[in-house]
Design a protein around this motif. Structure first.
Motif, short mmCIF file in Angstrom:
data_model
loop_
_atom_site.label_atom_id
_atom_site.label_comp_id
_atom_site.label_asym_id
_atom_site.label_seq_id
_atom_site.Cartn_x
_atom_site.Cartn_y
_atom_site.Cartn_z
N VAL A 192 0.86 -1.19 0.00
CA VAL A 192 0.00 0.00 0.00
C VAL A 192 0.90 1.24 0.00
O VAL A 192 1.75 1.39 0.88
CB VAL A 192 -0.94 0.00 1.23
N LEU A 230 -7.02 4.82 -2.61
CA LEU A 230 -6.07 3.74 -2.34
C LEU A 230 -5.17 3.54 -3.56
O LEU A 230 -5.67 3.41 -4.69
CB LEU A 230 -6.84 2.46 -2.03
N MET A 232 -1.92 1.01 -4.71
CA MET A 232 -1.18 -0.20 -4.32
C MET A 232 -0.23 -0.61 -5.44
O MET A 232 -0.44 -0.27 -6.61
CB MET A 232 -2.15 -1.39 -4.12
#
Ligand code: MN
Length: 302
Positions: A192, A230, A232
Protein backbone atom coordinates in the motif's frame (compact mmCIF):
# COMPACT_ATOMS: atom_id res chain seq x y z
CA UNK A 1 1.24 -12.48 6.44
CA UNK A 2 1.79 -8.77 7.05
CA UNK A 3 5.31 -7.51 6.37
CA UNK A 4 5.93 -4.24 8.20
CA UNK A 5 8.65 -2.07 6.71
CA UNK A 6 11.79 -1.01 8.49
CA UNK A 7 13.01 2.56 8.22
CA UNK A 8 16.28 2.84 6.33
CA UNK A 9 18.23 6.08 6.15
CA UNK A 10 20.19 5.57 2.98
CA UNK A 11 23.69 7.00 3.10
CA UNK A 12 23.47 7.36 -0.66
CA UNK A 13 20.32 9.46 -0.64
CA UNK A 14 20.15 12.87 0.96
CA UNK A 15 17.11 13.69 3.02
CA UNK A 16 15.14 10.61 2.06
CA UNK A 17 14.05 7.99 4.54
CA UNK A 18 12.94 4.79 2.89
CA UNK A 19 10.47 2.16 4.14
CA UNK A 20 11.82 -1.26 3.13
CA UNK A 21 9.43 -4.21 3.28
CA UNK A 22 11.50 -6.71 1.25
CA UNK A 23 13.90 -8.27 2.11
CA UNK A 24 12.25 -8.91 5.45
CA UNK A 25 13.34 -11.24 8.24
CA UNK A 26 10.14 -13.20 7.55
CA UNK A 27 10.35 -13.19 3.74
CA UNK A 28 13.33 -12.51 1.50
CA UNK A 29 11.78 -12.62 -1.96
CA UNK A 30 8.39 -12.64 -3.71
CA UNK A 31 9.05 -14.47 -6.94
CA UNK A 32 12.25 -12.84 -8.20
CA UNK A 33 11.30 -9.52 -6.51
CA UNK A 34 14.06 -9.16 -3.93
CA UNK A 35 13.96 -5.52 -2.83
CA UNK A 36 10.97 -3.24 -2.19
CA UNK A 37 11.61 0.36 -1.08
CA UNK A 38 8.85 2.96 -0.66
CA UNK A 39 9.95 6.57 -0.38
CA UNK A 40 8.09 9.81 0.05
CA UNK A 41 5.93 11.64 -0.51
CA UNK A 42 8.55 14.19 0.46
CA UNK A 43 9.35 17.71 -0.67
CA UNK A 44 11.97 17.94 -3.35
CA UNK A 45 13.75 20.97 -1.94
CA UNK A 46 16.57 18.77 -0.65
CA UNK A 47 16.31 16.51 -3.63
CA UNK A 48 17.27 12.88 -3.84
CA UNK A 49 20.89 12.82 -4.88
CA UNK A 50 22.48 9.43 -5.48
CA UNK A 51 25.95 9.65 -6.97
CA UNK A 52 27.35 6.99 -9.30
CA UNK A 53 27.20 3.49 -7.82
CA UNK A 54 27.28 -0.01 -9.32
CA UNK A 55 24.91 -2.97 -9.56
CA UNK A 56 25.29 -6.59 -10.64
CA UNK A 57 22.96 -9.55 -11.09
CA UNK A 58 19.65 -7.67 -10.92
CA UNK A 59 17.16 -5.41 -12.66
CA UNK A 60 16.02 -2.19 -10.98
CA UNK A 61 12.48 -0.87 -11.47
CA UNK A 62 11.98 2.80 -10.64
CA UNK A 63 8.30 3.75 -10.48
CA UNK A 64 7.17 7.26 -9.59
CA UNK A 65 3.77 8.35 -8.28
CA UNK A 66 4.82 12.03 -8.13
CA UNK A 67 7.92 14.04 -8.98
CA UNK A 68 10.73 13.61 -11.46
CA UNK A 69 14.20 12.00 -11.42
CA UNK A 70 17.08 12.21 -13.88
CA UNK A 71 18.71 8.82 -14.47
CA UNK A 72 22.21 8.53 -15.97
CA UNK A 73 24.21 5.34 -16.45
CA UNK A 74 27.39 3.86 -17.88
CA UNK A 75 25.56 2.79 -21.06
CA UNK A 76 25.28 6.51 -21.83
CA UNK A 77 21.60 6.65 -20.90
CA UNK A 78 20.20 10.03 -19.88
CA UNK A 79 16.53 9.64 -19.02
CA UNK A 80 13.94 11.77 -17.26
CA UNK A 81 11.88 9.44 -15.07
CA UNK A 82 8.25 10.58 -14.80
CA UNK A 83 5.11 9.18 -13.12
CA UNK A 84 3.35 6.50 -15.14
CA UNK A 85 6.47 5.64 -17.16
CA UNK A 86 8.46 2.49 -16.50
CA UNK A 87 12.24 2.49 -16.24
CA UNK A 88 14.01 -0.85 -15.94
CA UNK A 89 17.77 -1.00 -15.69
CA UNK A 90 19.29 -4.42 -16.22
CA UNK A 91 22.63 -4.56 -14.45
CA UNK A 92 23.54 -8.04 -15.67
CA UNK A 93 27.31 -8.40 -15.50
CA UNK A 94 27.74 -4.83 -14.28
CA UNK A 95 26.50 -1.27 -14.66
CA UNK A 96 26.86 2.01 -12.78
CA UNK A 97 24.27 4.75 -12.53
CA UNK A 98 23.21 7.92 -10.69
CA UNK A 99 19.85 9.42 -9.76
CA UNK A 100 19.04 13.10 -9.26
CA UNK A 101 15.55 14.23 -8.30
CA UNK A 102 14.40 17.34 -10.11
CA UNK A 103 13.38 20.29 -7.94
CA UNK A 104 9.79 21.22 -8.66
CA UNK A 105 6.37 21.87 -7.19
CA UNK A 106 5.44 18.21 -6.85
CA UNK A 107 6.54 15.98 -4.00
CA UNK A 108 8.74 12.97 -4.70
CA UNK A 109 6.83 9.73 -4.18
CA UNK A 110 8.12 6.47 -5.60
CA UNK A 111 8.99 2.83 -5.20
CA UNK A 112 12.26 1.26 -6.18
CA UNK A 113 12.14 -2.47 -6.76
CA UNK A 114 14.84 -5.00 -7.56
CA UNK A 115 14.42 -8.19 -9.55
CA UNK A 116 17.01 -10.94 -9.05
CA UNK A 117 18.32 -12.29 -12.37
CA UNK A 118 18.31 -16.10 -12.65
CA UNK A 119 21.73 -17.75 -12.76
CA UNK A 120 21.48 -18.49 -16.51
CA UNK A 121 21.29 -14.78 -17.44
CA UNK A 122 22.84 -12.93 -14.52
CA UNK A 123 26.01 -12.14 -16.47
CA UNK A 124 24.10 -10.75 -19.47
CA UNK A 125 25.02 -7.43 -21.05
CA UNK A 126 23.57 -4.44 -19.21
CA UNK A 127 20.51 -2.76 -20.68
CA UNK A 128 18.09 0.12 -20.01
CA UNK A 129 14.40 0.06 -20.93
CA UNK A 130 12.20 3.15 -20.88
CA UNK A 131 8.54 2.34 -21.53
CA UNK A 132 6.20 5.33 -21.62
CA UNK A 133 3.15 3.49 -22.92
CA UNK A 134 2.06 0.73 -20.53
CA UNK A 135 -1.26 -1.12 -20.76
CA UNK A 136 -4.00 0.25 -18.50
CA UNK A 137 -7.28 -1.35 -17.53
CA UNK A 138 -10.36 -0.90 -15.40
CA UNK A 139 -11.91 -3.87 -13.60
CA UNK A 140 -14.78 -3.54 -11.13
CA UNK A 141 -13.70 -0.66 -8.85
CA UNK A 142 -10.04 -0.94 -9.80
CA UNK A 143 -8.00 0.99 -12.31
CA UNK A 144 -4.65 -0.54 -13.06
CA UNK A 145 -1.48 -0.37 -15.06
CA UNK A 146 0.64 -3.43 -15.85
CA UNK A 147 4.35 -2.75 -15.33
CA UNK A 148 5.72 -6.28 -15.65
CA UNK A 149 4.13 -9.47 -16.99
CA UNK A 150 0.38 -9.77 -17.57
CA UNK A 151 -2.82 -9.23 -15.61
CA UNK A 152 -6.40 -9.79 -16.88
CA UNK A 153 -4.94 -10.39 -20.34
CA UNK A 154 -3.10 -7.04 -20.44
CA UNK A 155 0.62 -7.53 -21.19
CA UNK A 156 3.53 -5.23 -20.41
CA UNK A 157 6.20 -5.06 -23.13
CA UNK A 158 8.96 -4.94 -20.48
CA UNK A 159 11.64 -7.63 -20.80
CA UNK A 160 12.22 -9.66 -17.65
CA UNK A 161 13.82 -13.09 -17.17
CA UNK A 162 11.50 -15.01 -14.86
CA UNK A 163 7.75 -15.52 -14.45
CA UNK A 164 6.81 -12.24 -12.79
CA UNK A 165 4.03 -9.70 -12.28
CA UNK A 166 4.15 -6.04 -11.29
CA UNK A 167 1.14 -3.72 -11.45
CA UNK A 168 -0.08 -0.43 -10.04
CA UNK A 169 -3.66 -0.64 -8.74
CA UNK A 170 -5.93 2.24 -7.68
CA UNK A 171 -9.33 2.35 -5.99
CA UNK A 172 -11.41 5.36 -4.93
CA UNK A 173 -11.70 6.13 -1.21
CA UNK A 174 -13.89 3.70 0.70
CA UNK A 175 -15.15 1.56 -2.17
CA UNK A 176 -16.66 -1.86 -2.57
CA UNK A 177 -14.55 -4.96 -2.91
CA UNK A 178 -12.80 -5.91 -6.19
CA UNK A 179 -11.61 -9.41 -7.03
CA UNK A 180 -8.60 -10.34 -9.18
CA UNK A 181 -7.57 -13.86 -10.20
CA UNK A 182 -4.32 -15.29 -8.79
CA UNK A 183 -2.19 -18.21 -9.97
CA UNK A 184 -2.11 -20.80 -7.18
CA UNK A 185 1.49 -21.79 -8.07
CA UNK A 186 2.72 -18.20 -7.55
CA UNK A 187 3.24 -16.05 -4.49
CA UNK A 188 2.14 -12.41 -4.27
CA UNK A 189 2.54 -9.22 -2.30
CA UNK A 190 0.35 -6.12 -2.07
CA UNK A 191 2.20 -2.95 -1.04
CA UNK A 192 0.00 0.00 0.00
CA UNK A 193 1.56 3.32 -1.05
CA UNK A 194 -1.42 5.61 -0.28
CA UNK A 195 -4.65 5.17 1.67
CA UNK A 196 -5.39 1.90 3.44
CA UNK A 197 -6.55 -1.50 2.25
CA UNK A 198 -8.12 -4.79 3.24
CA UNK A 199 -6.36 -7.57 1.32
CA UNK A 200 -8.03 -11.00 1.48
CA UNK A 201 -9.49 -9.95 4.82
CA UNK A 202 -6.29 -8.50 6.32
CA UNK A 203 -5.99 -4.78 7.12
CA UNK A 204 -2.92 -3.20 5.51
CA UNK A 205 -1.68 0.31 6.37
CA UNK A 206 0.40 2.55 4.16
CA UNK A 207 3.96 1.30 3.43
CA UNK A 208 3.01 -2.19 4.66
CA UNK A 209 3.05 -5.24 2.42
CA UNK A 210 0.62 -8.13 2.70
CA UNK A 211 2.30 -11.37 1.57
CA UNK A 212 0.15 -14.11 0.01
CA UNK A 213 1.73 -17.57 -0.09
CA UNK A 214 1.11 -19.94 -3.02
CA UNK A 215 -2.21 -21.74 -3.06
CA UNK A 216 -4.61 -18.81 -3.34
CA UNK A 217 -6.77 -18.28 -6.43
CA UNK A 218 -8.34 -14.90 -5.67
CA UNK A 219 -7.24 -11.49 -4.49
CA UNK A 220 -10.01 -9.51 -2.77
CA UNK A 221 -9.17 -5.82 -2.45
CA UNK A 222 -11.04 -3.17 -0.52
CA UNK A 223 -10.27 0.52 -0.01
CA UNK A 224 -10.86 1.15 3.69
CA UNK A 225 -9.98 4.82 4.18
CA UNK A 226 -13.20 6.81 3.60
CA UNK A 227 -11.29 9.98 2.70
CA UNK A 228 -8.18 8.89 0.84
CA UNK A 229 -7.95 7.04 -2.48
CA UNK A 230 -6.07 3.74 -2.34
CA UNK A 231 -2.89 3.20 -4.39
CA UNK A 232 -1.18 -0.20 -4.32
CA UNK A 233 1.63 -2.07 -6.04
CA UNK A 234 0.85 -5.73 -6.73
CA UNK A 235 3.91 -7.97 -7.04
CA UNK A 236 3.88 -11.66 -7.91
CA UNK A 237 5.91 -14.48 -9.32
CA UNK A 238 6.86 -18.11 -9.26
CA UNK A 239 8.78 -18.68 -6.01
CA UNK A 240 12.48 -18.04 -6.71
CA UNK A 241 14.43 -21.12 -5.68
CA UNK A 242 18.00 -19.95 -6.22
CA UNK A 243 20.01 -18.93 -3.18
CA UNK A 244 21.42 -15.40 -3.38
CA UNK A 245 24.18 -13.43 -1.76
CA UNK A 246 22.86 -9.85 -1.61
CA UNK A 247 25.36 -7.32 -0.31
CA UNK A 248 25.25 -3.55 -0.81
CA UNK A 249 24.23 -3.06 -4.46
CA UNK A 250 25.35 -6.46 -5.70
CA UNK A 251 23.54 -9.77 -6.13
CA UNK A 252 25.89 -12.70 -6.53
CA UNK A 253 26.01 -16.36 -5.51
CA UNK A 254 29.11 -16.48 -3.27
CA UNK A 255 31.28 -14.43 -0.92
CA UNK A 256 34.17 -14.67 -3.38
CA UNK A 257 32.07 -13.13 -6.16
CA UNK A 258 31.08 -10.23 -3.88
CA UNK A 259 34.75 -9.63 -2.99
CA UNK A 260 35.59 -9.52 -6.69
CA UNK A 261 32.87 -7.09 -7.85
CA UNK A 262 33.50 -4.83 -4.84
CA UNK A 263 37.20 -4.70 -5.76
CA UNK A 264 36.41 -4.05 -9.44
CA UNK A 265 34.20 -1.09 -8.47
CA UNK A 266 36.41 0.54 -5.84
CA UNK A 267 39.67 0.01 -7.78
CA UNK A 268 38.38 0.50 -11.33
CA UNK A 269 40.67 3.46 -12.02
CA UNK A 270 43.83 1.45 -11.36
CA UNK A 271 42.43 -1.77 -12.86
CA UNK A 272 41.50 -0.08 -16.13
CA UNK A 273 39.00 -1.33 -18.71
CA UNK A 274 40.53 -4.81 -18.91
CA UNK A 275 40.48 -5.36 -15.16
CA UNK A 276 37.09 -3.90 -14.21
CA UNK A 277 33.64 -4.43 -15.65
CA UNK A 278 32.57 -0.97 -14.46
CA UNK A 279 33.04 2.20 -16.46
CA UNK A 280 32.46 5.86 -15.67
CA UNK A 281 29.97 8.30 -17.16
CA UNK A 282 29.14 12.00 -17.00
CA UNK A 283 26.23 13.28 -14.91
CA UNK A 284 24.93 16.34 -13.02
CA UNK A 285 25.63 14.83 -9.60
CA UNK A 286 29.39 14.39 -9.64
CA UNK A 287 31.54 12.02 -7.62
CA UNK A 288 30.89 8.36 -6.92
CA UNK A 289 30.02 6.14 -3.96
CA UNK A 290 32.66 3.62 -2.89
CA UNK A 291 31.49 0.23 -1.67
CA UNK A 292 31.77 -0.02 2.14
CA UNK A 293 34.10 -2.41 3.94
CA UNK A 294 33.05 -6.03 3.90
CA UNK A 295 31.99 -7.57 7.21
CA UNK A 296 34.56 -9.74 9.00
CA UNK A 297 32.41 -12.81 8.50
CA UNK A 298 31.82 -14.82 5.36
CA UNK A 299 28.68 -13.70 3.52
CA UNK A 300 26.26 -16.61 3.26
CA UNK A 301 23.76 -17.34 0.53
CA UNK A 302 20.09 -17.36 1.56
MN1 MN B 1 20.98 2.07 -7.80
Amino acid sequence: MLLEPRLVKLSTRTGVEVRRSIPNIRKRTIGAWCFVDHFGPTTQTDGMVVAAHPHTGLQTVTWLFEGAIEHRDSLGTSQQVAPGQLNIMTAGNGISHSELSQVGPAALHAVQLWIALPDAVRHMQPDFQHIADLPTFTHENLSGRVLIGQLLGFHSPARVHSELLGAELRMPAGTEISILPLRPDWEYGVLVVQGSARVNGADVAVSNLEYLAPGQTELALESTDPNEPLVMVLLGGRPFEERLVMWWNFIERSHAEIVRVRHEWNERESLGQKGSRFSDFVDNVGGWIPAPDLPNVELKSR
